[in-house]
Design an enzyme around this catalytic site. Structure first.
Site, mmCIF file in Angstrom:
data_model
loop_
_atom_site.group_PDB
_atom_site.id
_atom_site.type_symbol
_atom_site.label_atom_id
_atom_site.label_comp_id
_atom_site.label_asym_id
_atom_site.label_seq_id
_atom_site.Cartn_x
_atom_site.Cartn_y
_atom_site.Cartn_z
ATOM 1 N N THR A 223 0.777 -1.244 0.493
ATOM 2 C CA THR A 223 -0.351 0.151 -0.291
ATOM 3 C C THR A 223 0.956 0.983 0.061
ATOM 4 O O THR A 223 2.045 1.147 0.365
ATOM 5 C CB THR A 223 -0.665 0.163 1.448
ATOM 6 O OG1 THR A 223 -1.853 -1.572 1.607
ATOM 7 C CG2 THR A 223 -1.865 1.529 1.758
ATOM 8 N N THR A 274 0.120 0.992 7.125
ATOM 9 C CA THR A 274 -0.111 0.121 5.959
ATOM 10 C C THR A 274 -0.030 -1.866 6.369
ATOM 11 O O THR A 274 1.024 -2.170 7.287
ATOM 12 C CB THR A 274 1.504 0.327 4.856
ATOM 13 O OG1 THR A 274 1.680 -0.640 4.313
ATOM 14 C CG2 THR A 274 2.450 0.510 5.717
ATOM 15 N N GLY A 275 -0.179 -2.537 6.197
ATOM 16 C CA GLY A 275 0.350 -3.835 6.497
ATOM 17 C C GLY A 275 -0.932 -4.443 6.436
ATOM 18 O O GLY A 275 -2.130 -4.602 5.462
ATOM 19 N N GLY A 277 -4.050 -5.323 7.353
ATOM 20 C CA GLY A 277 -5.537 -5.036 7.287
ATOM 21 C C GLY A 277 -6.489 -5.551 8.099
ATOM 22 O O GLY A 277 -6.744 -5.126 9.107
HETATM 23 N N1 ASP Z 1 -3.145 -2.882 4.605
HETATM 24 C C1 ASP Z 1 -3.975 -3.177 3.623
HETATM 25 C C2 ASP Z 1 -4.880 -3.639 2.740
HETATM 26 O O1 ASP Z 1 -4.555 -4.898 4.349
HETATM 27 C C3 ASP Z 1 -2.451 -4.168 2.711
HETATM 28 C C4 ASP Z 1 -1.178 -3.511 2.478
HETATM 29 O O2 ASP Z 1 -0.638 -2.534 3.614
HETATM 30 O O3 ASP Z 1 -0.142 -3.138 2.097
HETATM 31 O O4 ASP Z 1 -5.479 -4.136 2.438
#
Ligand code: ASP
Length: 357
Positions: A223, A274-275, A277
């Site tokens: 993200t 980011t992570g 979700g």
């Molecule tokens: N947080 C995002 C999601 O879960 C993914 C990401 O941050 O890479 O959609």
């Protein structure tokens, strides 16, 4: 009466700190007491991320590393110039994210990951720390820059969050650029989906040698996000994503959820997450950092550490955040091997990072 020794100590510190820099250094190195002196570390500041994950130096080619760094720099300089010229943090956040959305390197806009049904479904959100106004879009398949959609939802609609076909109709009504869904196709992301599907099929067939490599784990992430403080003291945050590879059934992650993926409040800070979700939603990551500052008096650094190094991993999740507070303090906290990230302060000092330092 109990506070008297503290006040005397404080006066002593003031008298012995010869200049603003010395006080600022103190503020950076200590915690709540000095923060409450309201020292402005930077008049304006900007921070970006391009996703967190199992990003290891040994898995990265020199060309790839250079490509990521140069795109991060290109993006952050767009926002920095806006802020330096007295522009708003909202404009800086939106325009910076546009650069990352248009790059196939990141999981947002062009370069978004694939769903199980081999489509690209994009989520984004933006928040204005001055008014606490916010906009978010979820599951769109044709809007070229979802962060622009989030912004018009915030500014031109009576709602906070729109999804799917309705959000796309609104985007068209607002004159945003709409593309054929094939625009979002990238070979890399398509191959990631195929690898995950293969792995899942092998696992289902009870094949003990099913190979779960770093690229599969990583394909969850990527993200993009941006937070900024402008010269008027206004904070803003934005996040844009394709979500997680192989997501099903209209899955929506944390990125378009105000309070989880994005949060901004002029009294505290601006955060973009980011992570994984599902865990970031359950931990209400972005708002929790702000709440720890507002109600518990923590500084940004300690609040971010508490949520990213304790709360999220204790639930079983991983990822990171970028944040800036109203004094221009910058934090980039993650519990994964790496996070694509960059920051710039009022002096134009640029930091770019990928791995844990
Ligand atoms: N947080 C995002 C999601 O879960 C993914 C990401 O941050 O890479 O959609």
């Amino acid at each position: 009466m109990k506070k008297l020794p503290f006040l005397i100590a404080l006066c002593f510190i003031f008298l012995h700190c010869k200049n603003k820099e010395e006080l600022q250094a103190l503020s950076r190195n200590s915690h709540t007491q000095i923060d409450s002196l309201d020292l402005q570390v930077s008049e304006f500041a900007i921070v970006i991320h391009g996703g967190a994950g199992t990003i290891l130096k040994e898995n990265m080619t020199a060309e790839n590393e250079a490509a990521y760094k140069s795109k991060l720099e290109e993006a952050i300089r767009i926002g920095y110039d806006i802020l330096e010229n007295g522009g708003s943090s909202l404009d800086a956040v939106e325009k910076t994210i546009n650069v990352l959305e248009d790059s196939p390197l990141f999981n947002a806009g062009k370069g978004a990951v694939f769903t199980n049904a081999e489509t690209n479904e994009l989520d984004a959100s933006i928040m204005d720390g001055k008014t606490l106004n916010a906009g978010a879009s979820a599951g769109t398949k044709t809007v070229k820059n979802p962060i622009d959609l989030a912004r018009v939802i915030m500014e031109e609609s009576p709602h906070v969050m729109l999804s799917g076909a309705g959000a796309e109709t609104f985007a068209m009504e607002q004159g945003l650029e709409v593309v054929d869904s094939s625009y979002f196709f990238t070979e890399n992301r398509f191959q990631s989906l195929q690898r995950i599907k293969e792995y899942e099929a092998q696992k289902q067939a009870n094949n003990k040698t099913a190979f779960y490599d770093a690229t599969i784990k990583d394909s969850k992430f990527g993200t993009v996000g941006c937070v900024a403080l402008d010269k008027n003291g206004n904070l803003a945050a934005g996040t844009s994503t394709g979500g997680m590879t192989n997501k099903r059934w209209g899955r929506i992650g944390d990125s378009p959820i105000i309070g989880a993926g994005t949060y901004a409040n002029n009294n505290t800070c601006a955060v973009s997450s980011t992570g994984w979700g599902e865990f970031f939603i359950r931990a209400m990551v972005a708002y929790d950092i702000s709440a720890l500052m507002e109600y518990k008096g923590l500084n940004l650094k300690d609040a971010a550490k508490e949520v990213i190094q304790k709360k999220v991993p204790e639930l079983g999740g991983d990822g990171g955040i970028i944040a800036v507070d109203k004094h221009g303090n910058i934090v980039m906290e993650f519990n994964t091997a790496g996070m694509y990230r960059a920051s710039m302060n009022e002096k134009g000092e640029l930091y770019i990072g990928i791995y844990k330092d």
